[in-house]
Design a protein around this motif. Structure first.
Motif, PDB file in Angstrom:
ATOM      1  N   VAL A  38       0.870  -1.170   0.000  1.00  0.00           N
ATOM      2  CA  VAL A  38       0.000   0.000   0.000  1.00  0.00           C
ATOM      3  C   VAL A  38       0.905   1.217   0.000  1.00  0.00           C
ATOM      4  CG1 VAL A  38      -1.650   1.359   1.372  1.00  0.00           C
ATOM      5  CG2 VAL A  38      -1.921  -1.124   1.158  1.00  0.00           C
ATOM      6  N   VAL A  39       0.606   2.150  -0.901  1.00  0.00           N
ATOM      7  CA  VAL A  39       1.355   3.401  -0.977  1.00  0.00           C
ATOM      8  C   VAL A  39       0.390   4.534  -0.686  1.00  0.00           C
ATOM      9  CG1 VAL A  39       2.696   4.945  -2.446  1.00  0.00           C
ATOM     10  CG2 VAL A  39       2.957   2.460  -2.681  1.00  0.00           C
ATOM     11  N   LEU A  40       0.621   5.235   0.425  1.00  0.00           N
ATOM     12  CA  LEU A  40      -0.108   6.462   0.736  1.00  0.00           C
ATOM     13  C   LEU A  40       0.733   7.583   0.150  1.00  0.00           C
ATOM     14  CD1 LEU A  40      -0.954   5.697   4.468  1.00  0.00           C
ATOM     15  CD2 LEU A  40      -2.351   5.224   2.444  1.00  0.00           C
ATOM     16  N   LEU A  41       0.191   8.320  -0.812  1.00  0.00           N
ATOM     17  CA  LEU A  41       0.971   9.278  -1.592  1.00  0.00           C
ATOM     18  C   LEU A  41       0.517  10.706  -1.353  1.00  0.00           C
ATOM     19  CD1 LEU A  41       3.174   9.422  -3.847  1.00  0.00           C
ATOM     20  CD2 LEU A  41       1.278   9.484  -5.471  1.00  0.00           C
ATOM     21  N   GLY A  42       1.445  11.541  -0.877  1.00  0.00           N
ATOM     22  CA  GLY A  42       1.188  12.965  -0.690  1.00  0.00           C
ATOM     23  C   GLY A  42       1.948  13.767  -1.736  1.00  0.00           C
ATOM     24  N   ILE A  43       1.324  14.818  -2.239  1.00  0.00           N
ATOM     25  CA  ILE A  43       1.916  15.618  -3.309  1.00  0.00           C
ATOM     26  C   ILE A  43       2.043  17.061  -2.845  1.00  0.00           C
ATOM     27  CG2 ILE A  43       1.615  16.400  -5.694  1.00  0.00           C
ATOM     28  CD1 ILE A  43      -0.049  13.692  -5.992  1.00  0.00           C
ATOM     29  N   CYS A  54      -2.539   2.257  -4.381  1.00  0.00           N
ATOM     30  CA  CYS A  54      -2.096   3.641  -4.169  1.00  0.00           C
ATOM     31  C   CYS A  54      -3.283   4.506  -3.742  1.00  0.00           C
ATOM     32  CB  CYS A  54      -1.466   4.183  -5.449  1.00  0.00           C
ATOM     33  SG  CYS A  54      -0.709   5.805  -5.217  1.00  0.00           S
ATOM     34  N   ILE A  55      -3.092   5.205  -2.631  1.00  0.00           N
ATOM     35  CA  ILE A  55      -4.129   6.051  -2.043  1.00  0.00           C
ATOM     36  C   ILE A  55      -3.592   7.476  -1.933  1.00  0.00           C
ATOM     37  CG2 ILE A  55      -5.582   6.432  -0.014  1.00  0.00           C
ATOM     38  CD1 ILE A  55      -6.128   3.733  -1.388  1.00  0.00           C
ATOM     39  N   SER A  56      -4.324   8.445  -2.469  1.00  0.00           N
ATOM     40  CA  SER A  56      -3.910   9.847  -2.317  1.00  0.00           C
ATOM     41  C   SER A  56      -4.051  10.249  -0.854  1.00  0.00           C
ATOM     42  CB  SER A  56      -4.756  10.756  -3.217  1.00  0.00           C
ATOM     43  OG  SER A  56      -6.118  10.678  -2.872  1.00  0.00           O
ATOM     44  N   GLN A  71      -3.850  20.483  -9.100  1.00  0.00           N
ATOM     45  CA  GLN A  71      -2.459  20.186  -9.419  1.00  0.00           C
ATOM     46  C   GLN A  71      -2.096  18.760  -9.026  1.00  0.00           C
ATOM     47  OE1 GLN A  71       0.385  22.487  -7.161  1.00  0.00           O
ATOM     48  NE2 GLN A  71       2.115  21.350  -7.976  1.00  0.00           N
ATOM     49  N   ALA A  72      -2.611  18.312  -7.885  1.00  0.00           N
ATOM     50  CA  ALA A  72      -2.219  17.016  -7.336  1.00  0.00           C
ATOM     51  C   ALA A  72      -2.786  15.837  -8.119  1.00  0.00           C
ATOM     52  CB  ALA A  72      -2.649  16.923  -5.876  1.00  0.00           C
ATOM     53  N   GLN A  73      -4.015  15.926  -8.585  1.00  0.00           N
ATOM     54  CA  GLN A  73      -4.631  14.767  -9.231  1.00  0.00           C
ATOM     55  C   GLN A  73      -3.863  14.301 -10.468  1.00  0.00           C
ATOM     56  OE1 GLN A  73      -8.860  14.976  -9.955  1.00  0.00           O
ATOM     57  NE2 GLN A  73      -8.937  12.814 -10.531  1.00  0.00           N
ATOM     58  N   PRO A  74      -3.453  15.186 -11.381  1.00  0.00           N
ATOM     59  CA  PRO A  74      -2.683  14.691 -12.528  1.00  0.00           C
ATOM     60  C   PRO A  74      -1.346  14.070 -12.125  1.00  0.00           C
ATOM     61  CG  PRO A  74      -3.417  16.949 -12.918  1.00  0.00           C
ATOM     62  CD  PRO A  74      -3.773  16.613 -11.508  1.00  0.00           C
ATOM     63  N   LEU A  75      -0.731  14.565 -11.061  1.00  0.00           N
ATOM     64  CA  LEU A  75       0.541  13.999 -10.601  1.00  0.00           C
ATOM     65  C   LEU A  75       0.326  12.645  -9.925  1.00  0.00           C
ATOM     66  CD1 LEU A  75       2.312  17.228  -9.334  1.00  0.00           C
ATOM     67  CD2 LEU A  75       2.659  15.988 -11.487  1.00  0.00           C
ATOM     68  N   PHE A 119      -9.600   9.573  -5.908  1.00  0.00           N
ATOM     69  CA  PHE A 119      -8.900  10.804  -5.558  1.00  0.00           C
ATOM     70  C   PHE A 119      -9.868  11.800  -4.915  1.00  0.00           C
ATOM     71  CE2 PHE A 119      -7.198  14.983  -6.065  1.00  0.00           C
ATOM     72  CZ  PHE A 119      -5.861  14.810  -5.769  1.00  0.00           C
ATOM     73  N   GLY A 120      -9.476  12.324  -3.762  1.00  0.00           N
ATOM     74  CA  GLY A 120     -10.244  13.359  -3.078  1.00  0.00           C
ATOM     75  C   GLY A 120     -11.425  12.861  -2.268  1.00  0.00           C
ATOM     76  N   ALA A 121     -11.707  11.574  -2.322  1.00  0.00           N
ATOM     77  CA  ALA A 121     -12.858  11.036  -1.596  1.00  0.00           C
ATOM     78  C   ALA A 121     -12.474  10.687  -0.159  1.00  0.00           C
ATOM     79  CB  ALA A 121     -13.384   9.782  -2.299  1.00  0.00           C
ATOM     80  N   GLU A 122     -13.486  10.614   0.693  1.00  0.00           N
ATOM     81  CA  GLU A 122     -13.300  10.055   2.031  1.00  0.00           C
ATOM     82  C   GLU A 122     -13.241   8.542   1.852  1.00  0.00           C
ATOM     83  OE1 GLU A 122     -13.130  11.413   5.234  1.00  0.00           O
ATOM     84  OE2 GLU A 122     -12.945  13.381   4.285  1.00  0.00           O
ATOM     85  N   MET A 123     -12.133   7.943   2.250  1.00  0.00           N
ATOM     86  CA  MET A 123     -11.937   6.516   2.011  1.00  0.00           C
ATOM     87  C   MET A 123     -11.661   5.792   3.318  1.00  0.00           C
ATOM     88  SD  MET A 123      -9.523   6.712  -1.391  1.00  0.00           S
ATOM     89  CE  MET A 123      -8.683   8.251  -1.001  1.00  0.00           C
ATOM     90  N   GLN A 124     -11.969   4.503   3.322  1.00  0.00           N
ATOM     91  CA  GLN A 124     -11.614   3.629   4.416  1.00  0.00           C
ATOM     92  C   GLN A 124     -10.647   2.601   3.829  1.00  0.00           C
ATOM     93  OE1 GLN A 124     -15.173   4.161   3.721  1.00  0.00           O
ATOM     94  NE2 GLN A 124     -14.707   5.985   4.919  1.00  0.00           N
TER      95      GLN A 124
END
Length: 154
Positions: free
Chosen positions: A28-33, A75-77, A101-105, A125-130
């Motif tokens: 699992v990759v938690l990805l911050g931009i 991969c989770i934003s 800006q973040a979504q395309p990256l 992308f951008g959703a509240e996720m569990q």
């Protein structure tokens, strides 16, 4: 970009109570931009993540990458990886890239992982996720793209 990487036996992500993606063994990759990230940063970080040898070989040594074991990436934003808690009690997220800006990256990172021949599932992308996962090891790493530019030894 910042990534928290967890080696997992399995993982899944749900939105509004419905599972939208899941993987078996992999990471699992938690990805911050960040605001100053670009497509080159996404490609460089994806290459590093795809090549991480964090899976055990026959001798029980972390010596194999996710492709070698036939694993996948989820991969989770995660803009909160750029939360600044140096002042006050509420994090500031000024360093995080705005969604436009973040979504395309984020998508470029995912495409680069897939381009390396690794199945890559995503959240929304951008959703509240569990996110549910079974950490394997546990093995958890933190990678900051800014650190990749620095020499390993001073």
């Amino acid at each position: 970009m910042r990534a928290v990487i967890q080696r997992v036996q399995r993982a899944a992500v749900s939105v509004a109570g419905a599972q939208v993606a899941g993987i078996g063994p992999g990471m699992v990759v938690l990805l911050g931009i960040a605001r100053d990230d670009d497509a080159a940063t996404a490609a460089r970080l994806a290459e590093r993540v795809a090549g991480l040898r964090i899976f055990d070989d026959g001798a029980g040594r972390m010596n194999l990458d996710v492709a070698t074991i036939g694993g996948a990436v989820l991969c989770i934003s995660q803009f909160t990886l750029y939360g600044d808690v140096r002042r006050g009690r509420r994090p500031s997220f000024e360093a995080a890239a705005p969604a436009a800006q973040a979504q395309p990256l984020y998508e470029a990172f995912v495409a680069a992982v897939r381009g390396a021949g690794i199945p890559c599932a995503t959240g929304v992308f951008g959703a509240e996720m569990q996110v549910e996962l079974v950490n394997d090891g546990p093995v958890t790493l933190f990678v900051d793209s800014a650190d990749l530019e620095r020499p390993r030894r001073a």
